[in-house]
Scaffold this motif. Structure first.
Motif, PDB file in Angstrom:
ATOM      1  N   GLN A 164       0.826  -1.205   0.000  1.00 10.55           N
ATOM      2  CA  GLN A 164       0.000   0.000   0.000  1.00 10.55           C
ATOM      3  C   GLN A 164       0.860   1.255   0.000  1.00 10.55           C
ATOM      4  OE1 GLN A 164      -2.663  -0.501   3.325  1.00 10.55           O
ATOM      5  NE2 GLN A 164      -4.047  -1.832   2.177  1.00 10.55           N
ATOM      6  N   ASP A 165       1.976   1.248   0.747  1.00  6.83           N
ATOM      7  CA  ASP A 165       2.894   2.393   0.738  1.00  6.83           C
ATOM      8  C   ASP A 165       3.508   2.586  -0.635  1.00  6.83           C
ATOM      9  OD1 ASP A 165       2.403   2.916   3.406  1.00  6.83           O
ATOM     10  OD2 ASP A 165       4.238   1.926   4.129  1.00  6.83           O
ATOM     11  N   ALA A 166       3.919   1.488  -1.278  1.00  9.87           N
ATOM     12  CA  ALA A 166       4.521   1.581  -2.611  1.00  9.87           C
ATOM     13  C   ALA A 166       3.504   2.100  -3.627  1.00  9.87           C
ATOM     14  CB  ALA A 166       5.047   0.217  -3.048  1.00  9.87           C
ATOM     15  N   ALA A 167       2.263   1.645  -3.533  1.00 10.01           N
ATOM     16  CA  ALA A 167       1.221   2.128  -4.448  1.00 10.01           C
ATOM     17  C   ALA A 167       0.976   3.621  -4.235  1.00 10.01           C
ATOM     18  CB  ALA A 167      -0.073   1.330  -4.249  1.00 10.01           C
ATOM     19  N   HIS A 168       0.966   4.057  -2.990  1.00 14.00           N
ATOM     20  CA  HIS A 168       0.786   5.486  -2.690  1.00 14.00           C
ATOM     21  C   HIS A 168       1.946   6.298  -3.251  1.00 14.00           C
ATOM     22  CE1 HIS A 168       1.169   9.120  -0.150  1.00 14.00           C
ATOM     23  NE2 HIS A 168      -0.130   9.195  -0.386  1.00 14.00           N
ATOM     24  N   ASP A 169       3.178   5.817  -3.033  1.00  9.98           N
ATOM     25  CA  ASP A 169       4.357   6.513  -3.567  1.00  9.98           C
ATOM     26  C   ASP A 169       4.304   6.603  -5.085  1.00  9.98           C
ATOM     27  OD1 ASP A 169       5.263   6.752  -0.977  1.00  9.98           O
ATOM     28  OD2 ASP A 169       6.766   5.147  -1.142  1.00  9.98           O
ATOM     29  N   CYS A 170       3.861   5.538  -5.711  1.00 13.07           N
ATOM     30  CA  CYS A 170       3.731   5.526  -7.181  1.00 13.07           C
ATOM     31  C   CYS A 170       2.724   6.577  -7.633  1.00 13.07           C
ATOM     32  CB  CYS A 170       3.317   4.140  -7.643  1.00 13.07           C
ATOM     33  SG  CYS A 170       3.178   3.977  -9.428  1.00 13.07           S
ATOM     34  N   MET A 171       1.605   6.685  -6.945  1.00 17.88           N
ATOM     35  CA  MET A 171       0.598   7.679  -7.305  1.00 17.88           C
ATOM     36  C   MET A 171       1.130   9.096  -7.114  1.00 17.88           C
ATOM     37  SD  MET A 171      -1.987   6.119  -8.495  1.00 17.88           S
ATOM     38  CE  MET A 171      -3.222   7.384  -8.469  1.00 17.88           C
ATOM     39  N   VAL A 172       1.875   9.332  -6.039  1.00 23.52           N
ATOM     40  CA  VAL A 172       2.443  10.660  -5.786  1.00 23.52           C
ATOM     41  C   VAL A 172       3.432  11.024  -6.883  1.00 23.52           C
ATOM     42  CG1 VAL A 172       3.943  11.962  -4.218  1.00 23.52           C
ATOM     43  CG2 VAL A 172       2.045  10.631  -3.300  1.00 23.52           C
ATOM     44  N   LEU A 173       4.319  10.080  -7.235  1.00 25.14           N
ATOM     45  CA  LEU A 173       5.299  10.343  -8.292  1.00 25.14           C
ATOM     46  C   LEU A 173       4.617  10.567  -9.639  1.00 25.14           C
ATOM     47  CD1 LEU A 173       8.101   7.787  -7.362  1.00 25.14           C
ATOM     48  CD2 LEU A 173       8.208  10.277  -7.196  1.00 25.14           C
ATOM     49  N   THR A 174       3.591   9.791  -9.922  1.00 24.31           N
ATOM     50  CA  THR A 174       2.856   9.953 -11.171  1.00 24.31           C
ATOM     51  C   THR A 174       2.227  11.329 -11.252  1.00 24.31           C
ATOM     52  OG1 THR A 174       2.401   7.583 -11.297  1.00 24.31           O
ATOM     53  CG2 THR A 174       0.970   9.029 -12.574  1.00 24.31           C
ATOM     54  N   GLU A 175       1.638  11.783 -10.155  1.00 24.66           N
ATOM     55  CA  GLU A 175       1.019  13.108 -10.127  1.00 24.66           C
ATOM     56  C   GLU A 175       2.058  14.201 -10.357  1.00 24.66           C
ATOM     57  OE1 GLU A 175      -1.698  15.913  -7.177  1.00 24.66           O
ATOM     58  OE2 GLU A 175      -1.398  13.810  -6.691  1.00 24.66           O
ATOM     59  N   LYS A 176       3.235  14.068  -9.747  1.00 21.81           N
ATOM     60  CA  LYS A 176       4.300  15.060  -9.941  1.00 21.81           C
ATOM     61  C   LYS A 176       4.760  15.104 -11.391  1.00 21.81           C
ATOM     62  CE  LYS A 176       6.235  15.057  -5.283  1.00 21.81           C
ATOM     63  NZ  LYS A 176       7.419  14.740  -4.460  1.00 21.81           N
ATOM     64  N   VAL A 177       4.945  13.926 -11.993  1.00 20.68           N
ATOM     65  CA  VAL A 177       5.393  13.871 -13.385  1.00 20.68           C
ATOM     66  C   VAL A 177       4.351  14.495 -14.306  1.00 20.68           C
ATOM     67  CG1 VAL A 177       5.869  12.291 -15.299  1.00 20.68           C
ATOM     68  CG2 VAL A 177       6.946  11.913 -13.091  1.00 20.68           C
ATOM     69  N   LEU A 178       3.083  14.193 -14.077  1.00 19.45           N
ATOM     70  CA  LEU A 178       2.031  14.766 -14.917  1.00 19.45           C
ATOM     71  C   LEU A 178       1.927  16.275 -14.742  1.00 19.45           C
ATOM     72  CD1 LEU A 178      -0.748  12.036 -14.644  1.00 19.45           C
ATOM     73  CD2 LEU A 178       0.724  12.551 -16.595  1.00 19.45           C
ATOM     74  N   GLU A 179       2.100  16.757 -13.513  1.00 21.58           N
ATOM     75  CA  GLU A 179       2.084  18.206 -13.291  1.00 21.58           C
ATOM     76  C   GLU A 179       3.231  18.879 -14.037  1.00 21.58           C
ATOM     77  OE1 GLU A 179       2.163  18.698  -9.068  1.00 21.58           O
ATOM     78  OE2 GLU A 179       0.021  18.306  -8.842  1.00 21.58           O
ATOM     79  N   GLN A 180       4.427  18.257 -14.021  1.00 27.23           N
ATOM     80  CA  GLN A 180       5.569  18.806 -14.746  1.00 27.23           C
ATOM     81  C   GLN A 180       5.321  18.783 -16.245  1.00 27.23           C
ATOM     82  OE1 GLN A 180       8.813  16.401 -13.370  1.00 27.23           O
ATOM     83  NE2 GLN A 180       9.030  17.514 -11.447  1.00 27.23           N
ATOM     84  N   LEU A 181       4.704  17.716 -16.745  1.00 28.75           N
ATOM     85  CA  LEU A 181       4.404  17.613 -18.165  1.00 28.75           C
ATOM     86  C   LEU A 181       3.430  18.706 -18.594  1.00 28.75           C
ATOM     87  CD1 LEU A 181       4.596  16.079 -20.873  1.00 28.75           C
ATOM     88  CD2 LEU A 181       2.708  14.646 -20.055  1.00 28.75           C
ATOM     89  N   VAL A 182       2.384  18.911 -17.817  1.00 33.21           N
ATOM     90  CA  VAL A 182       1.400  19.947 -18.136  1.00 33.21           C
ATOM     91  C   VAL A 182       2.051  21.323 -18.107  1.00 33.21           C
ATOM     92  CG1 VAL A 182      -0.683  21.097 -17.272  1.00 33.21           C
ATOM     93  CG2 VAL A 182      -0.614  18.610 -17.447  1.00 33.21           C
TER      94      VAL A 182
END
Length: 75
Positions: free
Chosen positions: A28-46
């Protein structure tokens, strides 16, 4: 040793172990970390796309103009 977690209906129960609980918490921690990193990458892309938006729109306008001129040349 198994730990009873919950009863499901009259004839079934679910069991787990301390080790499985620890692994589940790590998952569950790894899945949460993955979601946080994904959100950061998408924000940078936008943000990167937004910074180049005027150029992208100008290229799109030029492509549309070329398409129109090509259509006129085929008449």
């Amino acid at each position: 040793s198994f730990l009873p977690v919950e009863k499901r209906g009259r004839s079934s129960q679910t069991f787990t172990t301390h080790e499985l609980n620890a692994l589940n918490a790590r998952l569950q921690d790894a899945a949460h970390d993955c979601m946080v990193l994904t959100e950061k990458v998408l924000e940078q892309l936008v943000a990167s796309i937004a910074a180049h938006l005027p150029l992208i729109l100008r290229v799109a306008d030029n492509v549309a103009m070329l398409d129109m001129l090509l259509a006129f040349s085929e008449v």
